[in-house]
Design a protein around this motif. Structure first.
Motif, PDB file in Angstrom:
ATOM      1  N   SER A 114      48.243 -68.623  67.930  1.00  0.00           N
ATOM      2  CA  SER A 114      49.095 -68.417  69.288  1.00  0.00           C
ATOM      3  C   SER A 114      48.289 -68.070  70.553  1.00  0.00           C
ATOM      4  O   SER A 114      48.396 -68.775  71.773  1.00  0.00           O
ATOM      5  CB  SER A 114      49.930 -67.120  69.063  1.00  0.00           C
ATOM      6  OG  SER A 114      50.708 -66.869  70.020  1.00  0.00           O
ATOM      7  N   ALA A 115      47.236 -67.518  70.260  1.00  0.00           N
ATOM      8  CA  ALA A 115      46.170 -67.149  71.187  1.00  0.00           C
ATOM      9  C   ALA A 115      45.444 -68.382  71.914  1.00  0.00           C
ATOM     10  O   ALA A 115      45.170 -68.690  72.966  1.00  0.00           O
ATOM     11  CB  ALA A 115      45.308 -66.213  71.051  1.00  0.00           C
ATOM     12  N   THR A 166      36.587 -72.413  71.833  1.00  0.00           N
ATOM     13  CA  THR A 166      37.339 -73.547  72.452  1.00  0.00           C
ATOM     14  C   THR A 166      36.427 -74.044  73.654  1.00  0.00           C
ATOM     15  O   THR A 166      35.232 -73.230  73.790  1.00  0.00           O
ATOM     16  CB  THR A 166      38.705 -73.266  73.167  1.00  0.00           C
ATOM     17  OG1 THR A 166      38.513 -72.493  74.332  1.00  0.00           O
ATOM     18  CG2 THR A 166      39.568 -72.674  72.097  1.00  0.00           C
ATOM     19  N   GLY A 185      46.643 -71.523  71.747  1.00  0.00           N
ATOM     20  CA  GLY A 185      47.588 -72.415  72.763  1.00  0.00           C
ATOM     21  C   GLY A 185      47.494 -73.809  72.537  1.00  0.00           C
ATOM     22  O   GLY A 185      47.186 -74.261  71.393  1.00  0.00           O
ATOM     23  N   GLU A 186      47.210 -74.675  73.612  1.00  0.00           N
ATOM     24  CA  GLU A 186      47.009 -76.307  73.580  1.00  0.00           C
ATOM     25  C   GLU A 186      45.588 -76.542  73.556  1.00  0.00           C
ATOM     26  O   GLU A 186      45.131 -77.635  73.371  1.00  0.00           O
ATOM     27  CB  GLU A 186      47.739 -76.609  74.747  1.00  0.00           C
ATOM     28  CG  GLU A 186      49.360 -76.311  74.861  1.00  0.00           C
ATOM     29  CD  GLU A 186      49.691 -76.920  73.844  1.00  0.00           C
ATOM     30  OE1 GLU A 186      49.421 -78.165  73.327  1.00  0.00           O
ATOM     31  OE2 GLU A 186      51.056 -76.729  73.216  1.00  0.00           O
ATOM     32  N   GLU A 187      44.656 -75.435  73.559  1.00  0.00           N
ATOM     33  CA  GLU A 187      43.106 -75.959  73.440  1.00  0.00           C
ATOM     34  C   GLU A 187      42.892 -76.322  72.326  1.00  0.00           C
ATOM     35  O   GLU A 187      43.367 -76.053  71.235  1.00  0.00           O
ATOM     36  CB  GLU A 187      42.377 -74.772  73.868  1.00  0.00           C
ATOM     37  CG  GLU A 187      42.527 -74.328  75.444  1.00  0.00           C
ATOM     38  CD  GLU A 187      41.642 -73.325  75.943  1.00  0.00           C
ATOM     39  OE1 GLU A 187      40.531 -73.471  76.468  1.00  0.00           O
ATOM     40  OE2 GLU A 187      41.823 -71.992  75.699  1.00  0.00           O
TER      41      GLU A 187
END
Length: 436
Positions: free
Chosen positions: A9-10, A31, A12-14
């Motif tokens: 969740s932390a 990331t 995300g989209e990365e």
């Protein structure tokens, strides 16, 4: 491998470009823009995720016996520290440095960081396009040097007794630095592969041959373009006239014959004025023209481990011999065949002295009873202990047996609790080693 739900969740989209296991369920994920550290639920903390952006002016490493601290210095924004187990230092530092270099603009988009080497105060970062070198107490800061592979024309390694020198030949200079011999081979292979892959060659020797061929082609092209190499200025310049006024008059009146008015000599001298006229440019005039020619080439111009013991059984043997005889029985009661049968009665005096016979009781009956009792006790002892050398304690109290059983149960319970505590202590030590 999937990420824990809180970590996913932390993120995300990365995209996660690197993942490092820190022990147990703890994970470090990198990331392109930040580093995230996931800590699972344990004795000392709850499940958490911490994020560290890559924008930093300096990266420092402090190594301990169990833990390593990686500090990101952000200048006026303060510092942030990432704690990892000591055995995971290199695995965690490499992707973090790659992210910091990308955020600082040192590496280009799509450029990959191949390997990172740390030798005391020297840090080498080998990427797919360049070599980044930093010298200092910190791992990286803004005082660094980079060498792009585009300018590398040769690569050489000079082995020594302690260290190996790496020589990078650039187009305009040669860069030299040293690597310890225990790591020199890894540095050599990693750097050679990166440089050769960039120039699309198989080895440094082939890179050297390609460079020499390029230099030869350039020299040949220069020769073809410049001929003999000397400058060409055309046909030259016209000499200056000594008498422009007379030439103008001659161009204006072509019909006048100048030979009739002047002497046929090339010089005319007048006595009163002392003037000498030259009709053409002589040798001195030609040299002056060449010295003053702005287009002429400058010739001065020229082109870097108990032993056990046994007890005495004399007491048991004495019990089997029966009660002691009186003096009267020993003198009158002996049989002819030497047996130990005693038929005489004991005197009242001797009974009084012994104190062992009761009124109306014969000495023979008492002796037989005592002998039978002693024999049964001896046989019982032999049956229980055999030849072990120990005598029976004679304890048959049920209360004592119950007490022993209770004590045994209590000891077993304590042993189970000690095992549980040992397990908790081991878990606590493991969490402390993971940097919690």
């Amino acid at each position: 491998m999937s990420l824990p739900d809180l970590l996913a969740s932390a993120v995300g989209e990365e995209d996660v470009v690197a993942r490092v296991d820190l022990g147990g369920e703890d994970v470090l994920a990198v990331t392109p823009t930040r580093t995230l550290v996931y800590r699972s639920d344990g004795l000392l903390s709850d499940e958490t995720v911490d994020a560290y952006p890559h924008g930093a002016e300096r990266v420092d490493v402090s190594e301990g016996r169990r833990k390593t601290k990686i500090t990101l210095d952000r200048g006026l924004d303060g510092e942030e520290t990432i704690t990892v187990p000591a055995k995971r230092t290199d695995d965690a530092l490499h992707p973090i440095l790659a992210g910091v270099l990308s955020a600082a603009g040192v590496t280009d988009p799509g450029e990959s960081v191949i390997s990172t080497f740390r030798f005391s105060e020297l840090t080498l970062i080998i990427t797919s396009d360049r070599l980044v070198k930093h010298i200092g107490s910190v791992v990286w800061d803004e005082e660094f040097e980079e060498f792009h592979y585009d300018g590398v024309i040769d690569l050489d390694f000079e082995e020594g007794t302690v260290a190996t020198s790496v020589v990078l030949a650039m187009r305009d200079r040669r860069e030299r630095f040293k690597a310890p011999n225990e790591s020199a081979r890894e540095v050599r292979e990693t750097l050679s592969d990166a440089v050769c892959a960039y120039h699309d060659v198989e080895s440094p020797a082939e890179l050297r041959a390609v460079r020499e061929q390029d230099e030869a082609d350039a020299a040949e092209a220069s020769d073809d373009a410049g001929g003999d190499g000397s400058p060409d200025f055309g046909v030259g310049v016209d000499p200056l006239s000594a008498s422009p006024a007379a030439d103008a008059d001659a161009d204006a009146d072509p019909g006048v014959d100048s030979g009739a008015d002047a002497p046929t000599g090339t010089t005319e001298t007048t006595g009163t004025t002392g003037t000498t006229e030259h009709n053409g440019a002589g040798p001195e005039d030609a040299r002056s023209v060449e010295a003053g020619d702005p287009l002429a080439p400058d010739p001065s111009a020229s082109p870097t481990a108990v032993d056990g013991t046994s007890s005495d059984r004399s007491d048991a043997d004495a019990a089997q011999t029966g009660p002691p005889r009186t003096e009267t029985a020993r003198r009158t009661g002996a049989s002819q065949n030497g047996t130990a049968d005693v038929t005489s009665e004991r005197s009242p005096r001797s009974e009084t002295l012994d104190g062992t016979a009761t009124p109306g009781e014969s000495a023979g009956s008492r002796s037989a009873a005592e002998a039978a009792g002693s024999s049964s006790e001896a046989s019982g002892a032999d049956a229980d202990f055999g030849d072990s050398g120990f005598e029976p304690a004679g304890v048959t109290d049920d209360a004592l047996a119950r007490e022993v059983a209770e004590l045994r149960a209590a000891v077993e319970t304590q042993a189970e609790r000690i095992d549980e505590q040992a397990t908790l202590i081991e878990q606590l030590i493991e969490e402390l080693r993971r940097g919690r």
